[in-house]
Design a protein around this motif. Structure first.
Motif, mmCIF file in Angstrom:
data_model
loop_
_atom_site.group_PDB
_atom_site.id
_atom_site.type_symbol
_atom_site.label_atom_id
_atom_site.label_comp_id
_atom_site.label_asym_id
_atom_site.label_seq_id
_atom_site.Cartn_x
_atom_site.Cartn_y
_atom_site.Cartn_z
ATOM 1 N N VAL A 99 -14.661 35.232 -26.834
ATOM 2 C CA VAL A 99 -13.526 34.874 -27.676
ATOM 3 C C VAL A 99 -12.580 36.068 -27.742
ATOM 4 O O VAL A 99 -13.012 37.221 -27.864
ATOM 5 C CB VAL A 99 -13.967 34.427 -29.085
ATOM 6 C CG1 VAL A 99 -14.627 35.564 -29.857
ATOM 7 C CG2 VAL A 99 -12.780 33.851 -29.860
ATOM 8 N N ARG A 100 -11.294 35.784 -27.632
ATOM 9 C CA ARG A 100 -10.267 36.817 -27.687
ATOM 10 C C ARG A 100 -9.509 36.661 -29.006
ATOM 11 O O ARG A 100 -9.035 35.560 -29.329
ATOM 12 C CB ARG A 100 -9.314 36.668 -26.501
ATOM 13 C CG ARG A 100 -8.275 37.775 -26.371
ATOM 14 C CD ARG A 100 -7.530 37.682 -25.050
ATOM 15 N NE ARG A 100 -6.709 36.495 -24.925
ATOM 16 C CZ ARG A 100 -6.988 35.452 -24.142
ATOM 17 N NH1 ARG A 100 -8.098 35.456 -23.401
ATOM 18 N NH2 ARG A 100 -6.167 34.416 -24.077
ATOM 19 N N VAL A 101 -9.440 37.779 -29.777
ATOM 20 C CA VAL A 101 -8.773 37.768 -31.079
ATOM 21 C C VAL A 101 -7.496 38.580 -30.971
ATOM 22 O O VAL A 101 -7.500 39.701 -30.454
ATOM 23 C CB VAL A 101 -9.687 38.341 -32.178
ATOM 24 C CG1 VAL A 101 -8.993 38.269 -33.538
ATOM 25 C CG2 VAL A 101 -11.019 37.596 -32.208
ATOM 26 N N ALA A 102 -6.396 37.987 -31.452
ATOM 27 C CA ALA A 102 -5.103 38.688 -31.430
ATOM 28 C C ALA A 102 -4.553 38.765 -32.844
ATOM 29 O O ALA A 102 -4.612 37.800 -33.603
ATOM 30 C CB ALA A 102 -4.124 37.959 -30.519
ATOM 31 N N THR A 103 -4.019 39.928 -33.188
ATOM 32 C CA THR A 103 -3.382 40.084 -34.497
ATOM 33 C C THR A 103 -1.924 39.633 -34.400
ATOM 34 O O THR A 103 -1.387 39.413 -33.308
ATOM 35 C CB THR A 103 -3.452 41.545 -34.965
ATOM 36 O OG1 THR A 103 -2.723 42.361 -34.027
ATOM 37 C CG2 THR A 103 -4.897 42.013 -35.049
ATOM 38 N N ALA A 104 -1.287 39.486 -35.543
ATOM 39 C CA ALA A 104 0.081 38.979 -35.572
ATOM 40 C C ALA A 104 1.065 40.028 -35.077
ATOM 41 O O ALA A 104 0.775 41.227 -35.029
ATOM 42 C CB ALA A 104 0.420 38.553 -36.999
ATOM 43 N N THR A 105 2.251 39.571 -34.697
ATOM 44 C CA THR A 105 3.335 40.492 -34.329
ATOM 45 C C THR A 105 3.758 41.285 -35.565
ATOM 46 O O THR A 105 3.559 40.836 -36.695
ATOM 47 C CB THR A 105 4.529 39.675 -33.801
ATOM 48 O OG1 THR A 105 4.913 38.723 -34.787
ATOM 49 C CG2 THR A 105 4.194 38.965 -32.504
ATOM 50 N N PRO A 106 4.286 42.447 -35.436
ATOM 51 C CA PRO A 106 4.709 43.023 -34.143
ATOM 52 C C PRO A 106 3.596 43.733 -33.389
ATOM 53 O O PRO A 106 3.797 44.142 -32.241
ATOM 54 C CB PRO A 106 5.803 44.007 -34.549
ATOM 55 C CG PRO A 106 5.354 44.493 -35.889
ATOM 56 C CD PRO A 106 4.715 43.304 -36.569
ATOM 57 N N ASP A 107 2.428 43.907 -34.044
ATOM 58 C CA ASP A 107 1.372 44.693 -33.388
ATOM 59 C C ASP A 107 0.780 43.945 -32.195
ATOM 60 O O ASP A 107 0.644 44.480 -31.103
ATOM 61 C CB ASP A 107 0.276 45.062 -34.386
ATOM 62 C CG ASP A 107 0.835 45.770 -35.611
ATOM 63 O OD1 ASP A 107 1.658 46.674 -35.423
ATOM 64 O OD2 ASP A 107 0.453 45.397 -36.725
#
Length: 326
Positions: A99-107
């Motif tokens: 599973v790939r987790v991404a944080t919100a923009t702008p980061d």
């Protein structure tokens, strides 16, 4: 070479703040576990676990590095914190789930979990075959039903959903005389890995209910020596199939006669297999007192029941021959 203000206390600009996202450190838990039978793959539920979780975090599940998305041939886009497998073939033995987790923009920081390697055991084969012609028997006849040979497997047989007597089963072979109408035999085959598959076989049973009745013309009931019957022996009732007879069953017939020549034993009349005894097709040479009757059978897939030529007998027509006067 003199810098002012002194002591390194220059005039400060505005401040630029650089934030470092807190780590998510995703891990995966698998329910019921990482070892599963092929037929149970769709019961697998993967759950993403993170620390410092934020509502704006997004997720993407992948198998062997390929995202589980409609564009990649999967049933739906798997972008939630849990992933339940949609299709049996989606995960095979040795596949790795991440599973790939991404944080919100702008980061938009992205981190992929350690993969979970799956062990998927194939289901056994569970075919059934019988020694009956086209899986067709007469009610109460013995039939031997055999499952495929799977080394190390166990076999559980059922008849119409009910467990069969243990004494009727020897390994992968089930022998029974308990089938009296169309029935379904199933076998659950469980291999050494604990994976199971169920196969089924329908046993067909043609059944006649009534024999029907026949009638001879009055003029043919008493013959002079040397004469023969001049009229067909008619079917006044063709008989009926049992309500539980397998679909496709038909009534078939065999006419018989007995007299002194046959030692008073009922003997088939060659070629007389219609519901009416057609004299033009089957001429009779009656030289002595003779009894005639018709046997009725239920027939399916070339199997005629009752077995052994012992069809249901109609009434008997007696034809008497006058003694010669000479």
């Amino acid at each position: 070479t003199v810098s002012c203000p002194t002591g390194g206390a220059g005039l400060p600009s505005n401040v630029v703040s650089i934030n470092v996202e807190e780590p998510r450190n995703p891990t995966i838990t698998t329910n019921p576990g990482t070892t599963v039978c092929a037929e149970d793959v769709t019961s697998l539920v993967f759950t993403a676990n993170t620390i410092n979780t934020q509502p704006t975090d997004t997720y993407q599940w992948a198998i062997n590095g390929v995202d589980v998305t409609i564009a990649n041939g999967y049933a739906q886009n798997e972008t939630g914190t849990t992933y339940q497998v949609d299709t049996l073939g989606d995960i095979g033995d040795g596949d790795v789930v991440t599973v790939r987790v991404a944080t919100a923009t702008p980061d938009s920081c992205t981190v992929t979990s350690t993969g979970v390697t799956m062990t998927v055991s194939a289901a056994p084969i569970a075919n059934l075959d019988s020694n009956a012609t086209a899986e067709t028997i007469c009610a109460g006849s013995a039939v031997v039903i055999t499952a495929d040979n799977v080394p190390g497997a166990t076999y559980t047989f059922r008849l119409n959903g009910l467990a069969v007597p243990a004494g009727d089963v020897a390994g992968r072979v089930y022998t029974t005389s308990a089938i009296t109408q169309e029935s379904v035999v199933t076998v659950e085959v469980t291999n050494g890995a604990g994976c199971s598959l169920t196969g089924s076989l329908t046993i067909f049973v043609p059944k006649a209910a009534t024999a029907g009745t026949v009638s001879a013309h009055f003029d043919d009931l008493v013959l002079c020596p040397g004469d023969n019957i001049a009229n067909d022996i008619a079917s006044t009732n063709p008989g009926t199939l049992d309500g539980n007879s397998s679909a496709g069953s038909v009534l078939t017939y065999q006419w018989q006669q007995r007299n002194a020549t046959t030692a008073n034993v009922w003997t088939p009349i060659a070629g007389a297999t219609s519901y009416t005894l057609d004299i033009s097709d089957t001429p009779l040479n009656i030289t002595e007192d003779t009894e005639i009757r018709r046997l009725t059978f239920a027939t399916l897939n070339t199997v005629s029941c009752p077995t052994g030529g012992a069809g249901l007998p109609s009434n008997v027509v007696s034809i008497n021959v006058e003694e010669p006067r000479n």
